[in-house]
Design a protein around this motif. Structure first.
Motif, PDB file in Angstrom:
ATOM      1  N   VAL A  72       0.841  -1.208   0.000  1.00  0.00           N
ATOM      2  CA  VAL A  72       0.000   0.000   0.000  1.00  0.00           C
ATOM      3  C   VAL A  72       0.873   1.254   0.000  1.00  0.00           C
ATOM      4  CG1 VAL A  72      -1.659   1.343   1.371  1.00  0.00           C
ATOM      5  CG2 VAL A  72      -2.007  -1.114   1.035  1.00  0.00           C
ATOM      6  N   GLY A  73       1.876   1.302   0.873  1.00  0.00           N
ATOM      7  CA  GLY A  73       2.693   2.510   1.015  1.00  0.00           C
ATOM      8  C   GLY A  73       1.931   3.561   1.801  1.00  0.00           C
ATOM      9  N   TYR A  74       2.233   3.671   3.091  1.00  0.00           N
ATOM     10  CA  TYR A  74       1.484   4.591   3.957  1.00  0.00           C
ATOM     11  C   TYR A  74       2.254   5.902   4.176  1.00  0.00           C
ATOM     12  CZ  TYR A  74      -1.830   0.909   4.954  1.00  0.00           C
ATOM     13  OH  TYR A  74      -2.797  -0.042   4.826  1.00  0.00           O
ATOM     14  N   ALA A  75       1.480   6.988   4.269  1.00  0.00           N
ATOM     15  CA  ALA A  75       2.085   8.281   4.600  1.00  0.00           C
ATOM     16  C   ALA A  75       2.254   8.402   6.116  1.00  0.00           C
ATOM     17  CB  ALA A  75       1.196   9.408   4.090  1.00  0.00           C
ATOM     18  N   SER A  76       1.441   7.642   6.854  1.00  0.00           N
ATOM     19  CA  SER A  76       1.543   7.599   8.313  1.00  0.00           C
ATOM     20  C   SER A  76       0.661   6.452   8.783  1.00  0.00           C
ATOM     21  CB  SER A  76       1.062   8.903   8.947  1.00  0.00           C
ATOM     22  OG  SER A  76      -0.329   9.031   8.768  1.00  0.00           O
ATOM     23  N   ALA A  77       0.823   6.052  10.040  1.00  0.00           N
ATOM     24  CA  ALA A  77      -0.062   4.994  10.551  1.00  0.00           C
ATOM     25  C   ALA A  77       0.046   4.921  12.063  1.00  0.00           C
ATOM     26  CB  ALA A  77       0.305   3.640   9.958  1.00  0.00           C
ATOM     27  N   TYR A  78      -0.982   4.410  12.677  1.00  0.00           N
ATOM     28  CA  TYR A  78      -0.975   4.139  14.115  1.00  0.00           C
ATOM     29  C   TYR A  78      -0.921   2.629  14.285  1.00  0.00           C
ATOM     30  CZ  TYR A  78      -2.665   8.912  14.236  1.00  0.00           C
ATOM     31  OH  TYR A  78      -2.788  10.255  14.055  1.00  0.00           O
ATOM     32  N   SER A  79      -0.114   2.184  15.233  1.00  0.00           N
ATOM     33  CA  SER A  79      -0.043   0.733  15.423  1.00  0.00           C
ATOM     34  C   SER A  79      -0.038   0.403  16.906  1.00  0.00           C
ATOM     35  CB  SER A  79       1.193   0.180  14.735  1.00  0.00           C
ATOM     36  OG  SER A  79       2.314   0.956  15.071  1.00  0.00           O
ATOM     37  N   PHE A  80      -0.669  -0.693  17.223  1.00  0.00           N
ATOM     38  CA  PHE A  80      -0.913  -1.047  18.618  1.00  0.00           C
ATOM     39  C   PHE A  80      -0.673  -2.524  18.847  1.00  0.00           C
ATOM     40  CE2 PHE A  80      -3.993   2.003  16.946  1.00  0.00           C
ATOM     41  CZ  PHE A  80      -3.696   3.117  17.698  1.00  0.00           C
ATOM     42  N   LYS A  81      -0.264  -2.809  20.073  1.00  0.00           N
ATOM     43  CA  LYS A  81      -0.186  -4.204  20.515  1.00  0.00           C
ATOM     44  C   LYS A  81      -1.596  -4.597  20.946  1.00  0.00           C
ATOM     45  CE  LYS A  81       2.099  -5.214  24.302  1.00  0.00           C
ATOM     46  NZ  LYS A  81       3.144  -5.356  25.297  1.00  0.00           N
ATOM     47  N   TYR A  82      -2.033  -5.758  20.556  1.00  0.00           N
ATOM     48  CA  TYR A  82      -3.387  -6.185  20.933  1.00  0.00           C
ATOM     49  C   TYR A  82      -3.568  -6.163  22.445  1.00  0.00           C
ATOM     50  CZ  TYR A  82      -7.396  -9.057  21.951  1.00  0.00           C
ATOM     51  OH  TYR A  82      -8.579  -9.510  22.473  1.00  0.00           O
ATOM     52  N   SER A  83      -4.680  -5.604  22.868  1.00  0.00           N
ATOM     53  CA  SER A  83      -4.987  -5.522  24.291  1.00  0.00           C
ATOM     54  C   SER A  83      -6.367  -6.153  24.514  1.00  0.00           C
ATOM     55  CB  SER A  83      -4.987  -4.035  24.671  1.00  0.00           C
ATOM     56  OG  SER A  83      -5.621  -3.799  25.882  1.00  0.00           O
ATOM     57  N   PRO A  84      -6.427  -7.300  25.208  1.00  0.00           N
ATOM     58  CA  PRO A  84      -7.733  -7.958  25.364  1.00  0.00           C
ATOM     59  C   PRO A  84      -8.681  -7.077  26.182  1.00  0.00           C
ATOM     60  CG  PRO A  84      -5.913  -9.309  26.231  1.00  0.00           C
ATOM     61  CD  PRO A  84      -5.347  -7.964  25.932  1.00  0.00           C
ATOM     62  N   ARG A  85      -9.837  -6.817  25.639  1.00  0.00           N
ATOM     63  CA  ARG A  85     -10.789  -5.955  26.336  1.00  0.00           C
ATOM     64  C   ARG A  85     -11.928  -6.794  26.893  1.00  0.00           C
ATOM     65  NH1 ARG A  85      -8.679  -3.303  28.370  1.00  0.00           N
ATOM     66  NH2 ARG A  85      -9.901  -1.416  28.558  1.00  0.00           N
ATOM     67  N   PRO A  86     -12.204  -6.628  28.192  1.00  0.00           N
ATOM     68  CA  PRO A  86     -13.273  -7.427  28.805  1.00  0.00           C
ATOM     69  C   PRO A  86     -14.589  -7.266  28.040  1.00  0.00           C
ATOM     70  CG  PRO A  86     -12.150  -6.039  30.437  1.00  0.00           C
ATOM     71  CD  PRO A  86     -11.603  -5.663  29.101  1.00  0.00           C
ATOM     72  N   GLY A  87     -15.271  -8.371  27.828  1.00  0.00           N
ATOM     73  CA  GLY A  87     -16.580  -8.305  27.176  1.00  0.00           C
ATOM     74  C   GLY A  87     -16.507  -8.454  25.667  1.00  0.00           C
ATOM     75  N   THR A  88     -15.300  -8.418  25.083  1.00  0.00           N
ATOM     76  CA  THR A  88     -15.187  -8.596  23.632  1.00  0.00           C
ATOM     77  C   THR A  88     -14.817 -10.056  23.327  1.00  0.00           C
ATOM     78  OG1 THR A  88     -12.836  -8.036  23.624  1.00  0.00           O
ATOM     79  CG2 THR A  88     -14.375  -6.219  23.300  1.00  0.00           C
ATOM     80  N   PRO A  89     -15.233 -10.575  22.172  1.00  0.00           N
ATOM     81  CA  PRO A  89     -14.926 -11.972  21.844  1.00  0.00           C
ATOM     82  C   PRO A  89     -13.422 -12.263  21.828  1.00  0.00           C
ATOM     83  CG  PRO A  89     -16.535 -11.078  20.296  1.00  0.00           C
ATOM     84  CD  PRO A  89     -16.093  -9.938  21.147  1.00  0.00           C
ATOM     85  N   GLY A  90     -12.612 -11.297  21.406  1.00  0.00           N
ATOM     86  CA  GLY A  90     -11.162 -11.504  21.313  1.00  0.00           C
ATOM     87  C   GLY A  90     -10.551 -11.907  22.649  1.00  0.00           C
ATOM     88  N   ALA A  91     -11.096 -11.347  23.725  1.00  0.00           N
ATOM     89  CA  ALA A  91     -10.526 -11.594  25.056  1.00  0.00           C
ATOM     90  C   ALA A  91     -10.665 -13.062  25.458  1.00  0.00           C
ATOM     91  CB  ALA A  91     -11.198 -10.684  26.070  1.00  0.00           C
ATOM     92  N   LEU A  92     -11.640 -13.759  24.855  1.00  0.00           N
ATOM     93  CA  LEU A  92     -11.898 -15.153  25.220  1.00  0.00           C
ATOM     94  C   LEU A  92     -11.214 -16.136  24.272  1.00  0.00           C
ATOM     95  CD1 LEU A  92     -15.737 -14.794  25.894  1.00  0.00           C
ATOM     96  CD2 LEU A  92     -13.868 -14.732  27.576  1.00  0.00           C
ATOM     97  N   MET A  93     -10.525 -15.623  23.257  1.00  0.00           N
ATOM     98  CA  MET A  93      -9.939 -16.525  22.253  1.00  0.00           C
ATOM     99  C   MET A  93      -8.714 -17.250  22.788  1.00  0.00           C
ATOM    100  SD  MET A  93     -10.212 -14.386  18.714  1.00  0.00           S
ATOM    101  CE  MET A  93     -11.817 -13.887  18.076  1.00  0.00           C
ATOM    102  N   GLN A  94      -8.537 -18.466  22.267  1.00  0.00           N
ATOM    103  CA  GLN A  94      -7.335 -19.245  22.581  1.00  0.00           C
ATOM    104  C   GLN A  94      -6.154 -18.591  21.868  1.00  0.00           C
ATOM    105  OE1 GLN A  94      -7.705 -22.152  24.572  1.00  0.00           O
ATOM    106  NE2 GLN A  94      -9.694 -21.159  24.764  1.00  0.00           N
ATOM    107  N   ASP A  95      -4.964 -19.124  22.118  1.00  0.00           N
ATOM    108  CA  ASP A  95      -3.757 -18.687  21.391  1.00  0.00           C
ATOM    109  C   ASP A  95      -3.454 -17.206  21.552  1.00  0.00           C
ATOM    110  OD1 ASP A  95      -3.576 -21.245  20.305  1.00  0.00           O
ATOM    111  OD2 ASP A  95      -4.775 -20.690  18.550  1.00  0.00           O
ATOM    112  N   GLN A  96      -3.606 -16.672  22.765  1.00  0.00           N
ATOM    113  CA  GLN A  96      -3.180 -15.286  22.966  1.00  0.00           C
ATOM    114  C   GLN A  96      -1.668 -15.239  22.710  1.00  0.00           C
ATOM    115  OE1 GLN A  96      -5.275 -12.575  23.978  1.00  0.00           O
ATOM    116  NE2 GLN A  96      -7.102 -13.858  24.012  1.00  0.00           N
TER     117      GLN A  96
END
Ligand code: 5AD
Ligand code: SF4
Length: 448
Positions: A337-361
């Motif tokens: 793509v080639g970005y002019a800028s971007a924000y990037s984050f480490k995944y943070s499990p949030r209570p109540g979201t499906p991601g927080a309950l997933m295996q293989d953290q």
């Protein structure tokens, strides 16, 4: 409420929507005798407008509340009372916990209650208050418009929330829970607010929404209006020279919106279009509802309509199940793509979201290392994007004095910070400059 002058301090965490909301809270309290101060120590009312998007964001709130306890005691010794309120997404998501864990807090209220703030403050002077309902009434029709004086003080660029909430339910994200379903403000309400801003001298407006390009407001005839058509209406307002919008979902980049990038000179050539990951497997488990290929197709279509447009994005590394191969897919998407800028984050499990309950953290160490690699690549692309501006001419909206004497600072159409040697009388003007040199975070230009 008494009209004796009172001081209000608001600390804003998180995104631009919170910045907008904080201003609206000030506007709501102004008719009740409150004026804003930047000195927490002199405030009769302290509000924390909080963010819940990642873990660190909400931790910061609890540590700030710890410090406020001391401040309140110090003021009490001087015979002064201090009311403390928590607003925003942590308030919405963890209201009960805040009340239980932080006795220093008098008032907890969610983003849908801001129009009731004067009344809530009054109630909180008698007993602790928590208000995290999603009321039926329209918050925006009840929130007072900013005064012309307040708008002028806020500067030449302004945010305007046109849409709130999200129905997408990405599996990592708390927004659908803290901000609720997608709601769009009617066209006329937005146009009136934008005209008020323009009349007070605002020259650039950024339309805001958690999912801003899912905007579907009603016009006066009751017709469903998308973001493209809304931008066309706003571009007619005299004095409004620049329009932007953020933040968008790839699936909502419809043809009418993409066409505005070709047809509206006021719409700046910059698009923030988060993708989060370049791996189809991860995109699926993130419930993004788009693929790597469909994202790339949208970007290509936009570039066809607006060559040279600056693309920015959001990325999450270390989502559950992300292998080295998946991560390399993200790096290769960025290369592609080639970005002019971007924000990037480490995944943070949030209570109540499906991601927080997933295996293989993913292990923190692995995610840290991936984040560093991703950020190095983005930094390189950003430098390349800036570098190719050398010698070019571009328009800059001069907003304020610059870092060095004799300099003014502003933004390029691509949202780069630009410093220019120019007379302070030019603040508020859009000037044509030639890019003389490139710094690590900004461009230096000379007036033409
Ligand atoms: N962990 C890490 N990053 C997140 N974001 C949203 N939720 C999370 C989370 N749980 C990021 C996404 C989004 C941006 C606003 O914040 O990249 O686009
Ligand atoms: Fe969150 Fe954006 Fe996904 Fe909505 S589209 S759930 S706000 S990341």
């Amino acid at each position: 409420m008494s009209q004796t002058p009172k001081r209000l301090f608001i600390k804003t965490y998180g995104c631009q929507m919170n910045v907008y909301d904080s201003d609206r809270m000030v506007d709501a309290l102004t008719p009740h005798g409150y004026s804003q101060t930047n000195d927490m120590g002199e405030a009769d009312l302290i509000l924390l407008n909080t963010c819940h998007i990642r873990e660190k964001a909400s931790e910061k709130v609890f540590s700030e509340l710890g410090r406020l306890k001391q401040l309140r005691e110090d003021r009490a010794e001087q015979g002064k009372t201090t009311m403390i309120g928590v607003a925003g997404c942590v308030a919405q998501a963890e209201g009960d916990e805040i009340i239980a864990r932080a006795p220093v807090v008098d008032l907890v209220f969610g983003p849908q209650s801001y129009h009731r703030l004067p009344q809530l403050v009054k109630q909180a002077s008698e007993a602790r208050v928590i208000d995290t309902d999603f009321p039926e009434e329209d918050k925006f029709t009840q929130l007072p418009a900013p005064t012309k004086k307040a708008t002028i003080a806020r500067g030449l660029t302004a945010f305007l929330t046109v849409q709130e909430g999200c129905d997408k339910f990405c599996s990592f994200c708390v927004v659908p829970y803290t901000r609720g379903n997608e709601v769009s403000r009617p066209v006329a309400q937005i146009v009136t607010e934008a005209k008020g801003l323009a009349e007070a001298g605002v020259r650039e407006i950024t339309l805001l929404g958690q999912n801003v390009n899912a905007y579907h407001g009603l016009d006066d005839a009751g017709k469903d209006t998308g973001l493209g058509a809304l931008l066309v209406e706003l571009a007619k307002i005299k004095g409004l020279d620049r329009l932007r919008y953020t933040t968008s979902h790839p699936n909502d980049m419809d043809d009418a919106l993409i066409a505005t990038h070709r047809d509206l000179p006021q719409l700046m050539p910059y698009l923030h279009l988060p993708v989060q990951s370049g791996s189809d497997k991860i995109l699926k488990s993130m419930n993004r509802k788009h693929t790597r290929a469909s994202y790339i197709a949208v970007i290509e279509n936009i570039r066809l309509h607006r060559p040279g447009i600056a693309i920015s994005g959001d990325f999450i590394v270390g989502f559950p199940g992300e292998t080295e191969e998946d991560f390399c897919d993200t790096l290769s998407l960025i290369e592609h793509v080639g970005y002019a800028s971007a924000y990037s984050f480490k995944y943070s499990p949030r209570p109540g979201t499906p991601g927080a309950l997933m295996q293989d953290q993913v292990e923190a160490k692995v995610a840290d290392e991936r984040l560093q690699r991703l950020q190095a690549l983005i930094k390189k692309q950003q430098a390349e994007f800036n570098q190719q501006c050398a010698g070019k001419t571009m328009d800059v909206l001069l907003e304020k004095p610059g870092r060095l004497p004799g300099q003014l600072a502003g933004r390029s159409p691509y949202l780069q910070a630009v410093h220019v040697d120019a007379d302070p009388g030019l603040i508020g003007s859009i000037v044509s400059i030639r890019v003389k040199s490139i710094g690590p975070n900004s461009l230096y230009g000379e007036l033409l």
